[in-house]
Design a protein around this motif. Structure first.
Motif, PDB file in Angstrom:
ATOM      1  N   VAL A  35      52.710  50.621  34.313  1.00 15.97           N
ATOM      2  CA  VAL A  35      52.975  49.966  35.037  1.00 15.97           C
ATOM      3  C   VAL A  35      53.571  50.843  36.450  1.00 15.97           C
ATOM      4  CG1 VAL A  35      54.800  47.941  34.962  1.00 15.97           C
ATOM      5  CG2 VAL A  35      54.379  49.050  33.158  1.00 15.97           C
ATOM      6  N   ASN A  36      53.108  50.177  37.307  1.00 16.05           N
ATOM      7  CA  ASN A  36      53.119  50.561  39.616  1.00 16.05           C
ATOM      8  C   ASN A  36      53.318  52.219  39.236  1.00 16.05           C
ATOM      9  OD1 ASN A  36      53.832  47.849  40.054  1.00 16.05           O
ATOM     10  ND2 ASN A  36      56.280  47.965  39.168  1.00 16.05           N
ATOM     11  N   ASP A  84      54.249  43.359  38.930  1.00 18.29           N
ATOM     12  CA  ASP A  84      53.886  44.683  39.159  1.00 18.29           C
ATOM     13  C   ASP A  84      52.215  44.697  39.200  1.00 18.29           C
ATOM     14  OD1 ASP A  84      56.945  45.337  38.704  1.00 18.29           O
ATOM     15  OD2 ASP A  84      56.687  43.729  36.593  1.00 18.29           O
ATOM     16  N   VAL A  85      51.856  46.360  38.946  1.00 18.56           N
ATOM     17  CA  VAL A  85      50.522  46.205  39.247  1.00 18.56           C
ATOM     18  C   VAL A  85      50.381  47.377  37.684  1.00 18.56           C
ATOM     19  CG1 VAL A  85      48.675  47.728  39.562  1.00 18.56           C
ATOM     20  CG2 VAL A  85      50.030  46.667  41.778  1.00 18.56           C
ATOM     21  N   ARG A 115      47.570  42.879  39.074  1.00 22.53           N
ATOM     22  CA  ARG A 115      48.789  42.709  39.481  1.00 22.53           C
ATOM     23  C   ARG A 115      49.060  41.096  38.942  1.00 22.53           C
ATOM     24  NH1 ARG A 115      48.214  42.510  45.091  1.00 22.53           N
ATOM     25  NH2 ARG A 115      48.756  44.755  45.351  1.00 22.53           N
TER      26      ARG A 115
END
Length: 101
Positions: A42-43, A58-59, A72
């Motif tokens: 996550v990110n 969040d990516v 994303r």
């Protein structure tokens, strides 16, 4: 109404639940087991918690069907709906390679 300059809390959802609602995994248990194994980022930070909160912006990076997905989060979603509704929950940041490549 919120005062100017104040920020309201960001809407979030459990990682495993979001992956299931967005139709990346057939069951929530599959999404949770992948997260528990530490195979989701996550990110850019690895997580081993299926309950990790994610929200818009969040990516997520995770393996799926032999490919690495980078997406994303655009929205949390309300339910596991049809594929067309699920596709509105995310933006694919990497296009998969063409078939046969």
């Amino acid at each position: 109404m919120t005062a100017p300059g104040s920020t309201s809390p960001r809407e979030t959802i459990r990682l495993d639940k979001w992956l299931w609602q967005a139709r990346f995994f057939k069951t929530r248990a599959l999404a949770a087991s992948l997260a528990s194994a530490g195979r989701i980022r996550v990110n850019g930070q690895r997580t081993d918690k299926p309950a990790r909160a994610v929200g818009a912006g969040d990516v997520l990076t995770f393996p799926q069907a032999g490919n690495i997905r980078v997406i994303r989060v655009l929205a949390c979603g309300e339910r596991r709906g049809p594929a067309s509704e699920a596709a509105a929950l995310y933006e694919d940041l990497e296009t998969p390679p063409p078939a046969g490549a």
